[in-house]
Motif scaffolding. Structure first.
Motif, PDB file in Angstrom:
ATOM      1  N   PHE A 261      26.851  40.845  37.522  1.00 21.17           N
ATOM      2  CA  PHE A 261      26.758  39.434  37.903  1.00 21.17           C
ATOM      3  C   PHE A 261      28.181  38.977  38.215  1.00 21.17           C
ATOM      4  O   PHE A 261      29.000  38.795  37.316  1.00 21.17           O
ATOM      5  N   VAL A 262      28.481  38.782  39.489  1.00 21.93           N
ATOM      6  CA  VAL A 262      29.827  38.404  39.913  1.00 21.93           C
ATOM      7  C   VAL A 262      29.940  36.887  39.844  1.00 21.93           C
ATOM      8  O   VAL A 262      29.721  36.172  40.822  1.00 21.93           O
ATOM      9  N   TRP A 263      30.244  36.399  38.658  1.00 29.70           N
ATOM     10  CA  TRP A 263      30.452  34.966  38.470  1.00 29.70           C
ATOM     11  C   TRP A 263      31.774  34.533  39.103  1.00 29.70           C
ATOM     12  O   TRP A 263      31.864  33.469  39.701  1.00 29.70           O
ATOM     13  N   HIS A 264      32.778  35.363  38.984  1.00 25.35           N
ATOM     14  CA  HIS A 264      34.085  35.112  39.603  1.00 25.35           C
ATOM     15  C   HIS A 264      33.991  35.553  41.061  1.00 25.35           C
ATOM     16  O   HIS A 264      34.455  36.612  41.454  1.00 25.35           O
ATOM     17  N   PHE A 265      33.351  34.712  41.869  1.00 20.96           N
ATOM     18  CA  PHE A 265      33.002  35.111  43.233  1.00 20.96           C
ATOM     19  C   PHE A 265      34.201  35.160  44.177  1.00 20.96           C
ATOM     20  O   PHE A 265      34.078  35.648  45.305  1.00 20.96           O
ATOM     21  N   LEU A 266      35.351  34.659  43.750  1.00 16.18           N
ATOM     22  CA  LEU A 266      36.556  34.765  44.568  1.00 16.18           C
ATOM     23  C   LEU A 266      37.290  36.083  44.318  1.00 16.18           C
ATOM     24  O   LEU A 266      38.256  36.398  45.018  1.00 16.18           O
ATOM     25  N   SER A 267      36.846  36.851  43.345  1.00 16.29           N
ATOM     26  CA  SER A 267      37.517  38.094  42.990  1.00 16.29           C
ATOM     27  C   SER A 267      37.219  39.190  44.011  1.00 16.29           C
ATOM     28  O   SER A 267      36.127  39.253  44.580  1.00 16.29           O
ATOM     29  N   GLU A 268      38.189  40.062  44.191  1.00 15.11           N
ATOM     30  CA  GLU A 268      38.000  41.253  45.013  1.00 15.11           C
ATOM     31  C   GLU A 268      38.135  42.516  44.166  1.00 15.11           C
ATOM     32  O   GLU A 268      38.389  43.602  44.680  1.00 15.11           O
ATOM     33  N   ALA A 269      37.948  42.354  42.852  1.00 16.60           N
ATOM     34  CA  ALA A 269      38.149  43.469  41.924  1.00 16.60           C
ATOM     35  C   ALA A 269      37.013  44.477  41.929  1.00 16.60           C
ATOM     36  O   ALA A 269      37.186  45.609  41.455  1.00 16.60           O
ATOM     37  N   VAL A 270      35.857  44.101  42.452  1.00 18.51           N
ATOM     38  CA  VAL A 270      34.705  45.001  42.386  1.00 18.51           C
ATOM     39  C   VAL A 270      34.975  46.290  43.149  1.00 18.51           C
ATOM     40  O   VAL A 270      34.595  47.385  42.709  1.00 18.51           O
ATOM     41  N   SER A 271      35.634  46.199  44.293  1.00 19.30           N
ATOM     42  CA  SER A 271      35.882  47.403  45.082  1.00 19.30           C
ATOM     43  C   SER A 271      36.731  48.411  44.319  1.00 19.30           C
ATOM     44  O   SER A 271      36.497  49.625  44.392  1.00 19.30           O
ATOM     45  N   GLU A 272      37.722  47.943  43.558  1.00 23.07           N
ATOM     46  CA  GLU A 272      38.593  48.845  42.808  1.00 23.07           C
ATOM     47  C   GLU A 272      37.873  49.477  41.620  1.00 23.07           C
ATOM     48  O   GLU A 272      38.159  50.615  41.246  1.00 23.07           O
ATOM     49  N   ALA A 273      36.927  48.752  41.041  1.00 18.82           N
ATOM     50  CA  ALA A 273      36.233  49.243  39.845  1.00 18.82           C
ATOM     51  C   ALA A 273      34.937  49.972  40.174  1.00 18.82           C
ATOM     52  O   ALA A 273      34.308  50.551  39.278  1.00 18.82           O
ATOM     53  N   PHE A 274      34.534  49.975  41.421  1.00 23.73           N
ATOM     54  CA  PHE A 274      33.192  50.433  41.793  1.00 23.73           C
ATOM     55  C   PHE A 274      32.951  51.889  41.430  1.00 23.73           C
ATOM     56  O   PHE A 274      31.824  52.273  41.089  1.00 23.73           O
ATOM     57  N   SER A 275      33.976  52.728  41.472  1.00 20.68           N
ATOM     58  CA  SER A 275      33.794  54.149  41.172  1.00 20.68           C
ATOM     59  C   SER A 275      33.367  54.381  39.730  1.00 20.68           C
ATOM     60  O   SER A 275      32.804  55.430  39.407  1.00 20.68           O
ATOM     61  N   ALA A 276      33.604  53.401  38.861  1.00 20.85           N
ATOM     62  CA  ALA A 276      33.205  53.525  37.452  1.00 20.85           C
ATOM     63  C   ALA A 276      31.751  53.134  37.230  1.00 20.85           C
ATOM     64  O   ALA A 276      31.226  53.291  36.120  1.00 20.85           O
TER      65      ALA A 276
ATOM     66  N   VAL B 289      29.188  36.510  50.926  1.00 14.89           N
ATOM     67  CA  VAL B 289      29.424  37.787  50.253  1.00 14.89           C
ATOM     68  C   VAL B 289      30.567  38.557  50.904  1.00 14.89           C
ATOM     69  O   VAL B 289      30.760  39.738  50.609  1.00 14.89           O
ATOM     70  N   ASP B 290      31.347  37.919  51.757  1.00 11.51           N
ATOM     71  CA  ASP B 290      32.389  38.625  52.495  1.00 11.51           C
ATOM     72  C   ASP B 290      33.461  39.195  51.587  1.00 11.51           C
ATOM     73  O   ASP B 290      34.054  40.237  51.877  1.00 11.51           O
ATOM     74  N   ARG B 291      33.758  38.519  50.460  1.00 12.41           N
ATOM     75  CA  ARG B 291      34.766  39.040  49.535  1.00 12.41           C
ATOM     76  C   ARG B 291      34.250  40.243  48.754  1.00 12.41           C
ATOM     77  O   ARG B 291      35.037  41.017  48.204  1.00 12.41           O
ATOM     78  N   LEU B 292      32.947  40.385  48.675  1.00 10.78           N
ATOM     79  CA  LEU B 292      32.349  41.436  47.859  1.00 10.78           C
ATOM     80  C   LEU B 292      32.134  42.728  48.623  1.00 10.78           C
ATOM     81  O   LEU B 292      32.347  43.816  48.091  1.00 10.78           O
TER      82      LEU B 292
END
Length: 350
Positions: free
Chosen positions: A72-87, A101-104
Motif C-alpha cells: 500500500f503506497v501511502w507515500h505516493f510521492l515516493s520513488e523508493a518502490v523501484s529500488e526495493a522491488f527486487s526484494a 501512477v507515473d511516479r510508481l
C-alpha cells in the motif's frame, strides 16, 4: 461504509518485520506493507483486522517487502518502490493512494505480474470544484482584489463573464469528466481531448483526438489539463503549442507538472502569448522560491492540493480497505491500472 471483516485472523503490526512474519498466521490472511513518510495513514483498524500490516519508510521498505503479498503506497510521492522491488519475492498487488501512477511505474513492475490499482474516484469532484473556482477567480480577477486588499487599495475594474466561454478539457477520464460537468453547469461550452476523437460523448459532447490538439487549441478560452503523465503527454504544452493559444486564453493544470514545459509557459506569460494560468502542479515540487511564477500577477499558484478536501485521507484508506477485503476473498480488484498505458483500464484518457 460497511467493510467486510476477516475471521480467525491473528494481527500483528510492526514498523518493519522480517520476511518470516507470516509464520503462525491464518493462511488466508495477506501481509500488507504500508509505505509511509513518517506519518501513518489514519483509520487503519479494518486493514489491521484483514491482514498482517508492516509499516515501512523508504529506508526500511526493502527489508519489509520479503514475504509480503500487498504493498500500500501511502507515500505516493515516493520513488523508493523501484529500488526495493527486487526484494518483493511474493508481491502480488500494489495499491497507490493517488490517481496518478507515473511516479510508481517502472520497467520491472510493468513487465511483472504484479497488479497495480489506484485511488480513482476519490479526487474527481474536489478537483472539478477547484477548476471551476480558478475559472471564476481568473474571470473575476479575484487574485488582484486580494493583492489590492493587502495594500488597502481601492481600484475599480471590470471583469469577465464565464457564460458562453469555451473550455477544452485535456484528459477524458473520471476527473476530466467531473470537470466537464462542473464547467458545463456554470455555463461554459465544454469539449474534451482524448486518445480518439468521437462525437456524442455523454459528458463532453465532442472529443478531439489528442494528436490534433495543436489544430484546435486556439479555439478555447480555457484549456484544462487533467491527463495522466505518460510518454505521449509529457511536455505536450510547449512553446509551439502555447503559440497556438488565444492571447486571451488561460491554462489550468491539475494533472501533472510535467505535462507543461514550464520554461516555455513562463515565456508565454511574460510575452502575453496567453493571458494567464492557474497551476496546482509543477515540474519541481515544492515550487522553488526563485520561480518567476510566484511573482506573476496573472498566475494562481497552489501547492498540489486541488483534490485534497477534509476527510480525503480517510476516504483513501476506506477505498484500499474495500479492495483488500475483495483481495482476501479472491474477488476482482477495483481500479486496476493498465501498466503500459498508465491509467485504469477502460478509462478513456488522452
Amino acid at each position: 461504509m460497511s467493510i467486510p471483516r476477516a475471521t480467525g485472523v491473528v494481527v500483528r503490526t510492526t514498523e518493519h518485520a522480517p520476511a518470516n512474519a507470516k509464520a503462525g498466521m491464518n493462511a488466508s490472511s495477506p501481509t500488507v506493507v504500508v509505505l509511509h513518510d513518517g506519518n501513518h495513514p489514519p483509520a487503519m483498524t479494518d486493514v489491521e483486522r484483514l491482514a498482517t500490516v508492516r509499516y515501512a519508510t523508504e529506508d526500511t521498505l526493502a527489508e519489509s517487502l520479503g514475504g509480503a503479498d500487498v504493498l500500500f503506497v501511502w507515500h505516493f510521492l515516493s520513488e523508493a518502490v523501484s529500488e526495493a522491488f527486487s526484494a518483493a519475492d511474493e508481491l502480488r498487488w500494489i495499491h497507490v493512494a493517488s490517481a496518478g501512477v507515473d511516479r510508481l511505474l517502472f520497467d520491472a513492475l510493468r513487465d511483472s505480474e504484479v497488479v497495480v490499482t489506484n485511488s480513482r474516484g476519490i479526487f474527481d469532484r474536489p478537483m472539478a470544484e477547484y477548476v471551476l473556482t480558478t475559472v471564476l477567480a481568473l474571470a473575476k480577477d479575484l487574485h488582484t482584489s486580494v493583492r489590492l486588499q493587502d495594500h488597502k487599495r481601492w481600484q475599480h475594474r471590470e471583469t469577465e463573464r464565464i457564460e458562453g466561454k469555451k473550455a477544452l478539457v485535456v484528459g477524458t477520464g473520471p476527473i476530466g469528466r467531473a470537470i466537464a460537468t462542473q464547467l458545463s453547469a456554470a455555463g461554459l461550452s465544454v469539449v474534451g481531448a482524448g486518445r480518439t476523437s468521437r462525437a456524442e460523448d455523454p459528458d463532453f459532447g465532442y472529443v478531439h483526438a489528442s494528436e490534433a490538439l495543436h489544430e484546435v487549441v486556439g479555439e478555447f478560452d480555457y484549456v484544462v489539463l487533467a491527463a495522466p503523465l505518460t510518454e505521449s503527454t509529457r511536455g505536450m504544452i510547449d512553446a509551439e503549442m502555447l503559440a497556438r493559444f488565444r492571447p486571451s486564453a488561460r491554462l489550468i493544470n491539475v494533472g501533472r507538472g510535467q505535462l507543461v514545459v514550464q520554461e516555455d509557459l513562463v515565456e508565454a506569460l511574460v510575452a502575453g502569448t496567453i493571458a494567464g494560468a492557474a497551476l496546482d502542479v509543477f515540474d519541481v515540487e515544492p515550487l522553488p522560491e526563485d520561480s518567476p511564477l510566484w511573482e506573476m500577477d496573472n498566475v494562481l499558484v497552489s501547492p498540489h492540493m486541488s483534490g485534497d478536501t477534509l476527510g480525503w485521507t480517510e476516504e483513501l484508506v476506506a477505498l484500499f480497505t474495500t479492495n483488500l477485503a475483495g483481495y482476501a476473498a479472491d474477488d476482482r480488484l477495483r481500479n486496476v491500472v493498465d501498466k503500459h498505458r498508465g491509467y485504469v483500464s477502460g478509462s478513456e484518457s488522452i
